[in-house]
Every structure is written in C-alpha cells, then in structure tokens.
Design a protein around this motif. Structure first.
Motif, PDB file in Angstrom:
ATOM      1  N   MET A   1      19.683   3.090  -1.375  1.00 13.59           N
ATOM      2  CA  MET A   1      18.783   4.116  -1.170  1.00 13.59           C
ATOM      3  C   MET A   1      17.529   4.166  -2.130  1.00 13.59           C
ATOM      4  N   ASP A   2      16.339   4.228  -1.572  1.00 17.63           N
ATOM      5  CA  ASP A   2      15.168   4.066  -2.323  1.00 17.63           C
ATOM      6  C   ASP A   2      15.004   5.713  -2.793  1.00 17.63           C
ATOM      7  N   THR A   3      14.283   5.815  -3.998  1.00 19.78           N
ATOM      8  CA  THR A   3      13.927   7.093  -4.662  1.00 19.78           C
ATOM      9  C   THR A   3      12.714   6.918  -4.851  1.00 19.78           C
ATOM     10  N   LYS A   4      11.905   7.807  -4.659  1.00 20.23           N
ATOM     11  CA  LYS A   4      10.329   7.937  -4.810  1.00 20.23           C
ATOM     12  C   LYS A   4      10.231   8.267  -6.280  1.00 20.23           C
ATOM     13  N   ILE A   5       9.333   7.870  -7.151  1.00 20.61           N
ATOM     14  CA  ILE A   5       8.819   8.254  -8.395  1.00 20.61           C
ATOM     15  C   ILE A   5       7.337   8.174  -8.635  1.00 20.61           C
ATOM     16  N   THR A   6       6.753   9.114  -9.568  1.00 25.07           N
ATOM     17  CA  THR A   6       5.340   8.966  -9.626  1.00 25.07           C
ATOM     18  C   THR A   6       5.102   8.371 -11.100  1.00 25.07           C
ATOM     19  N   LEU A   7       4.293   7.396 -10.976  1.00 21.58           N
ATOM     20  CA  LEU A   7       3.645   6.749 -12.200  1.00 21.58           C
ATOM     21  C   LEU A   7       2.201   6.752 -12.470  1.00 21.58           C
ATOM     22  N   SER A   8       1.898   6.662 -13.477  1.00 26.16           N
ATOM     23  CA  SER A   8       0.376   6.593 -13.767  1.00 26.16           C
ATOM     24  C   SER A   8      -0.162   5.290 -14.465  1.00 26.16           C
ATOM     25  N   PHE A   9      -0.769   4.448 -14.328  1.00 25.59           N
ATOM     26  CA  PHE A   9      -1.070   3.199 -14.808  1.00 25.59           C
ATOM     27  C   PHE A   9      -2.797   3.064 -14.717  1.00 25.59           C
ATOM     28  N   ASP A  10      -3.244   2.345 -15.569  1.00 23.38           N
ATOM     29  CA  ASP A  10      -4.758   2.077 -15.358  1.00 23.38           C
ATOM     30  C   ASP A  10      -5.048   1.412 -14.114  1.00 23.38           C
ATOM     31  N   GLN A  11      -6.178   1.576 -13.487  1.00 24.85           N
ATOM     32  CA  GLN A  11      -6.527   1.264 -12.171  1.00 24.85           C
ATOM     33  C   GLN A  11      -6.517  -0.369 -12.113  1.00 24.85           C
ATOM     34  N   ASN A  12      -7.261  -0.792 -13.221  1.00 30.26           N
ATOM     35  CA  ASN A  12      -7.497  -2.282 -13.280  1.00 30.26           C
ATOM     36  C   ASN A  12      -5.980  -2.915 -13.420  1.00 30.26           C
ATOM     37  N   VAL A  13      -5.167  -2.522 -14.064  1.00 32.39           N
ATOM     38  CA  VAL A  13      -3.665  -2.966 -14.101  1.00 32.39           C
ATOM     39  C   VAL A  13      -3.168  -2.961 -12.851  1.00 32.39           C
ATOM     40  N   ILE A  14      -3.448  -1.700 -12.277  1.00 32.35           N
ATOM     41  CA  ILE A  14      -2.574  -1.672 -10.761  1.00 32.35           C
ATOM     42  C   ILE A  14      -3.145  -2.723  -9.974  1.00 32.35           C
ATOM     43  N   GLU A  15      -4.529  -2.913 -10.001  1.00 35.66           N
ATOM     44  CA  GLU A  15      -5.279  -3.853  -9.151  1.00 35.66           C
ATOM     45  C   GLU A  15      -4.815  -5.388  -9.130  1.00 35.66           C
ATOM     46  N   LYS A  16      -4.638  -5.636 -10.389  1.00 34.79           N
ATOM     47  CA  LYS A  16      -4.282  -7.062 -10.777  1.00 34.79           C
ATOM     48  C   LYS A  16      -2.724  -7.113 -10.209  1.00 34.79           C
ATOM     49  N   ALA A  17      -1.625  -6.126 -10.645  1.00 40.80           N
ATOM     50  CA  ALA A  17      -0.475  -5.857 -10.228  1.00 40.80           C
ATOM     51  C   ALA A  17      -0.198  -6.213  -8.699  1.00 40.80           C
ATOM     52  N   LYS A  18      -1.048  -5.409  -8.042  1.00 42.37           N
ATOM     53  CA  LYS A  18      -1.144  -5.621  -6.437  1.00 42.37           C
ATOM     54  C   LYS A  18      -1.348  -6.885  -5.921  1.00 42.37           C
ATOM     55  N   ASP A  19      -2.341  -7.613  -6.664  1.00 41.86           N
ATOM     56  CA  ASP A  19      -2.751  -9.005  -6.162  1.00 41.86           C
ATOM     57  C   ASP A  19      -1.615 -10.075  -6.688  1.00 41.86           C
ATOM     58  N   PHE A  20      -1.026  -9.908  -7.943  1.00 42.78           N
ATOM     59  CA  PHE A  20       0.214 -10.652  -8.027  1.00 42.78           C
ATOM     60  C   PHE A  20       1.567 -10.424  -7.069  1.00 42.78           C
ATOM     61  N   ALA A  21       1.604  -9.267  -6.810  1.00 39.60           N
ATOM     62  CA  ALA A  21       2.682  -8.908  -6.012  1.00 39.60           C
ATOM     63  C   ALA A  21       2.309  -9.570  -4.380  1.00 39.60           C
ATOM     64  N   ALA A  22       1.354  -9.146  -4.121  1.00 36.87           N
ATOM     65  CA  ALA A  22       0.874  -9.874  -2.794  1.00 36.87           C
ATOM     66  C   ALA A  22       1.086 -11.529  -2.809  1.00 36.87           C
ATOM     67  N   SER A  23       0.542 -12.100  -4.027  1.00 35.44           N
ATOM     68  CA  SER A  23       0.630 -13.584  -4.064  1.00 35.44           C
ATOM     69  C   SER A  23       2.189 -13.782  -3.902  1.00 35.44           C
ATOM     70  N   GLN A  24       3.092 -12.959  -4.207  1.00 39.49           N
ATOM     71  CA  GLN A  24       4.694 -13.321  -4.147  1.00 39.49           C
ATOM     72  C   GLN A  24       5.197 -12.775  -2.916  1.00 39.49           C
ATOM     73  N   GLY A  25       4.311 -12.208  -2.125  1.00 41.02           N
ATOM     74  CA  GLY A  25       4.753 -11.865  -0.940  1.00 41.02           C
ATOM     75  C   GLY A  25       5.732 -10.437  -0.894  1.00 41.02           C
ATOM     76  N   ILE A  26       5.575  -9.565  -1.838  1.00 38.14           N
ATOM     77  CA  ILE A  26       6.131  -8.460  -2.027  1.00 38.14           C
ATOM     78  C   ILE A  26       5.226  -7.174  -2.249  1.00 38.14           C
ATOM     79  N   SER A  27       5.717  -6.029  -2.033  1.00 39.14           N
ATOM     80  CA  SER A  27       5.207  -4.841  -2.213  1.00 39.14           C
ATOM     81  C   SER A  27       5.001  -4.495  -3.874  1.00 39.14           C
ATOM     82  N   LEU A  28       4.151  -3.932  -4.204  1.00 39.30           N
ATOM     83  CA  LEU A  28       4.004  -3.401  -5.797  1.00 39.30           C
ATOM     84  C   LEU A  28       5.285  -2.546  -5.852  1.00 39.30           C
TER      85      LEU A  28
END
Length: 87
Positions: A1-28
């Motif tokens: 079962m998935d549970t939603k949470i709210t996290l706050s990160f630096d926008q630049n970190v999130i953008e890089k993490a999204k790119d990394f996740a996409a390169s791995q074929g998974i969501s953030l």
C-alpha cells in the motif's frame, strides 16, 4: 500500500534527481522509496549518515557541500516552518 508524504527539497536537487530517476526508468517517488528502503533494510549497519551508501548519490545531485541536519523538531514547529517557507 502506498502512503503519500510531503517533503521539501531544493528545486535544483529535485530537478537533478528527476533526471536521474528518468535515466533509470523510474519515478522520483520510486527512487525515493528505493533510497529509504536501502537505508532502513539494515538499520544497525551504519554508524553515521556518512556511512549510508546513498550519500554519494546525494553529493552527486547537490549543488553545494552536503550537510546533514539532525535537529529534533516538534510537529508544530515543523508545520510553522513549512508554512513560512511558502511565503
């Protein structure tokens, strides 16, 4: 079962993490889940935050020197800090 949470990160970190996740074929979300699973699967294996294998990944996506904040905060103060950050 998935549970939603709210996290706050630096926008630049999130953008890089999204790119990394996409390169791995998974969501953030799945990347975050994977990292949490990795650090909680053997809780006594790490003496400090620097010992956690994902610290290299964090250093890769961070723009500045990585610093860990381990202050205990009450939920009330965290909520206040969150709402102030939205202003």
């Amino acid at each position: 079962m998935d549970t939603k949470i709210t996290l706050s990160f630096d926008q630049n970190v999130i953008e890089k993490a999204k790119d990394f996740a996409a390169s791995q074929g998974i969501s953030l979300s799945r990347l975050t889940e994977f990292l949490y699973e990795k650090i909680t699967s053997a809780p006594k294996a790490y003496a400090s935050l620097e010992d956690i294998p994902i610290s290299d990944f964090v250093r890769m996506v961070a723009e500045e020197e990585v610093t860990y904040k381990t202050m205990a905060k009450s939920s009330k103060s965290m909520k206040k800090e969150y709402y102030e950050s939205l202003k």
